[in-house]
Scaffold this active site. Structure first.
Site, short mmCIF file in Angstrom:
data_model
loop_
_atom_site.label_atom_id
_atom_site.label_comp_id
_atom_site.label_asym_id
_atom_site.label_seq_id
_atom_site.Cartn_x
_atom_site.Cartn_y
_atom_site.Cartn_z
N GLY A 103 -56.13 -33.39 32.92
CA GLY A 103 -55.93 -33.06 31.45
C GLY A 103 -56.04 -31.73 31.31
O GLY A 103 -56.63 -31.08 32.22
N HIS B 246 -52.40 -26.92 33.48
CA HIS B 246 -51.64 -25.45 33.62
C HIS B 246 -51.10 -25.95 35.04
O HIS B 246 -50.31 -26.90 35.61
CB HIS B 246 -52.67 -24.89 34.38
CG HIS B 246 -53.55 -25.14 35.01
ND1 HIS B 246 -53.43 -25.22 36.19
CD2 HIS B 246 -55.34 -25.75 34.81
CE1 HIS B 246 -54.47 -25.32 36.82
NE2 HIS B 246 -56.14 -26.25 35.97
N ARG B 247 -50.44 -24.82 34.65
CA ARG B 247 -49.24 -24.66 36.15
C ARG B 247 -49.80 -24.81 37.76
O ARG B 247 -49.18 -25.68 38.91
CB ARG B 247 -48.63 -22.70 36.01
CG ARG B 247 -47.88 -23.14 37.20
CD ARG B 247 -46.72 -21.43 36.71
NE ARG B 247 -47.57 -20.18 36.93
CZ ARG B 247 -48.18 -19.63 37.40
NH1 ARG B 247 -47.77 -20.17 39.08
NH2 ARG B 247 -48.80 -18.24 37.83
N GLY B 248 -50.83 -24.92 37.78
CA GLY B 248 -51.53 -25.64 39.15
C GLY B 248 -51.26 -27.23 38.69
O GLY B 248 -50.93 -27.98 39.97
N HIS B 249 -51.72 -27.60 37.87
CA HIS B 249 -51.68 -29.40 37.97
C HIS B 249 -49.66 -29.22 37.74
O HIS B 249 -49.51 -30.49 38.58
CB HIS B 249 -52.36 -30.37 36.49
CG HIS B 249 -53.04 -30.16 36.08
ND1 HIS B 249 -53.95 -29.18 35.34
CD2 HIS B 249 -54.49 -30.49 36.48
CE1 HIS B 249 -55.13 -29.22 35.76
NE2 HIS B 249 -55.62 -29.75 35.53
N GLN C 267 -68.33 -38.44 37.03
CA GLN C 267 -68.88 -37.15 38.18
C GLN C 267 -69.27 -35.70 37.61
O GLN C 267 -68.70 -35.14 37.65
CB GLN C 267 -67.21 -36.87 38.22
CG GLN C 267 -66.20 -35.46 37.09
CD GLN C 267 -65.07 -35.87 38.04
OE1 GLN C 267 -64.33 -36.97 38.99
NE2 GLN C 267 -64.63 -34.75 38.33
N LYS D 75 -57.03 -26.30 45.68
CA LYS D 75 -58.27 -25.16 44.61
C LYS D 75 -59.50 -25.91 44.78
O LYS D 75 -60.89 -25.45 45.00
CB LYS D 75 -57.38 -25.49 42.91
CG LYS D 75 -59.05 -25.43 41.90
CD LYS D 75 -59.26 -23.87 41.85
CE LYS D 75 -60.06 -23.99 40.75
NZ LYS D 75 -61.24 -25.48 40.14
N GLN E 234 -63.72 -31.90 46.97
CA GLN E 234 -62.84 -32.23 46.86
C GLN E 234 -62.03 -33.15 47.81
O GLN E 234 -61.81 -34.54 47.55
CB GLN E 234 -62.32 -32.60 45.60
CG GLN E 234 -61.55 -33.84 44.90
CD GLN E 234 -62.42 -33.31 43.08
OE1 GLN E 234 -62.53 -33.46 42.74
NE2 GLN E 234 -60.35 -33.04 42.32
N SER F 168 -58.44 -25.59 34.22
CA SER F 168 -59.23 -26.49 32.85
C SER F 168 -59.63 -25.43 32.00
O SER F 168 -59.42 -25.09 31.47
CB SER F 168 -58.70 -27.13 33.07
OG SER F 168 -57.78 -27.94 33.66
P1 AMP Z 1 -58.74 -31.50 37.61
O1 AMP Z 1 -57.83 -31.87 36.05
O2 AMP Z 1 -59.17 -29.94 37.62
O3 AMP Z 1 -59.32 -32.59 37.59
O4 AMP Z 1 -57.34 -31.44 38.31
C1 AMP Z 1 -56.56 -32.99 38.98
C2 AMP Z 1 -55.43 -32.07 40.10
O5 AMP Z 1 -55.40 -30.41 40.02
C3 AMP Z 1 -56.69 -31.71 41.11
O6 AMP Z 1 -56.05 -31.93 42.31
C4 AMP Z 1 -57.37 -29.86 41.40
O7 AMP Z 1 -57.43 -29.40 43.00
C5 AMP Z 1 -55.21 -29.72 40.93
N1 AMP Z 1 -55.87 -28.50 40.67
C6 AMP Z 1 -56.46 -27.85 40.43
N2 AMP Z 1 -56.55 -26.42 40.01
C7 AMP Z 1 -55.12 -26.04 40.44
C8 AMP Z 1 -54.84 -24.61 41.37
N3 AMP Z 1 -55.33 -23.72 40.32
N4 AMP Z 1 -53.58 -24.64 41.88
C9 AMP Z 1 -53.46 -26.33 42.57
N5 AMP Z 1 -53.95 -27.32 42.23
C10 AMP Z 1 -55.00 -27.57 41.08
#
Ligand code: AMP
Length: 281
Positions: free
Chosen positions: A31, A34-37, A61, A151, A155, A188
């Protein structure tokens, strides 16, 4: 978009989709989207018939309890973003739904070296917790393709290892890192930074790009030292690591060779731990 909180209801929905020969894509997140997700969702939608996103802040984790407690929760905004992104399903389980038996267990996944270097060294137990939740979620969803962000490169390698070891059917698709205009990798955790720190934090990407751009003109040791200087001069209070590794095994290298490499770093600014990496062909 349909929201499911219960595993059995999600399973029912997905088995109907599978019976209709639909390709199911899965984007797991914690959750605070952002634009990455959203780039993961977009990629998933372009390849799969059904896009399932999960939001679950996985207690297993977090090696640091206060990091877990401070993890940003922005669920209403997340739901709006997901609606607009065109995701088909949101899985939003409670902790007891994912871990009815509790989550504090012994390490059970064979990750070898990957578990004890870089993030593994500084966040003991972290990747065991990541595997635990991913194993459960993949088991529930039985998705065709799993979408992860570059990113969190280590992982990706850890989950790939777990999926290969357990001979899971799901394929892995890695999506490139989305960045702010100044180069800072979207995360995040950036929400916890002041705007001044967000500017300074771009130094991690600058340092990793410095390594990439000079990989053939200086020794590995000199590159790492210079990269650490760039990060600490920018105002980071603590650097966990700056490392140059083989891109597949993540073994640190001591001289450049013709293999694909990755430069990875983790450092703290304003008490927030940020990680990033770049691939070097
Ligand atoms: P998280 O919510 O941080 O566990 O991230 C969920 C997924 O989004 C994971 O596969 C992250 O690697 C991916 N993610 C997080 N930040 C980015 C980003 N800036 N660009 C691309 N994918 C991202």
């Amino acid at each position: 978009m349909i929201l499911f909180k219960k595993t059995n209801q999600l399973r029912q929905q997905l088995s109907a989709a599978k019976a209709a020969n639909k390709k199911i894509g899965f984007v797991p997140t914690m959750g605070a989207l952002h634009r990455g997700h959203l780039s993961l969702i977009e990629t998933c939608k372009s390849i799969c018939d059904v896009t399932v996103c999960s939001i679950f802040v996985n207690p297993a984790q977090f090696n640091d309890k206060s990091d877990y407690e401070k993890y940003p929760i922005t669920i209403e905004n997340d739901i709006l973003l997901l609606e607009n992104s065109g995701a088909d399903i949101l899985f939003l389980p409670a902790v007891a739904e994912v871990y009815p038996e509790g989550w504090q267990q012994q390490a059970i996944y064979t990750l070898g070296y990957l578990d004890s270097i870089l993030e593994g060294e500084y966040r003991p137990g972290h990747f065991q917790g990541v595997c635990k939740v991913m194993h459960k979620l993949l088991n529930i969803l039985q998705a065709d393709i799993l979408f992860l962000g570059q990113k969190d490169y280590q992982q990706c390698m850890v989950i790939k290892r777990m999926m290969d070891d357990l001979q899971l059917q799901t394929q892995l698709h890695i999506v490139p890192t989305q960045r702010e205009l100044n180069g800072l990798a979207m995360s995040s955790r950036n929400m916890r930074l002041s705007s001044d720190a967000k500017e300074k934090a771009a130094a991690i990407y600058k340092a990793l790009s410095y390594i990439k751009n000079n990989i053939h003109s200086a020794s590995i040791e000199v590159l790492k030292t210079e990269a650490k200087n760039i990060i600490s001069t920018a105002g980071f209070n603590k650097i966990d690591y700056v490392e140059i590794c083989d891109a597949i095994s993540l073994q640190p290298v001591h001289e450049t060779n013709n293999e694909k490499l990755a430069a990875l770093a983790a450092a703290f600014i304003e008490g927030v731990r940020l990680i990033d990496n770049v691939q070097i062909e």
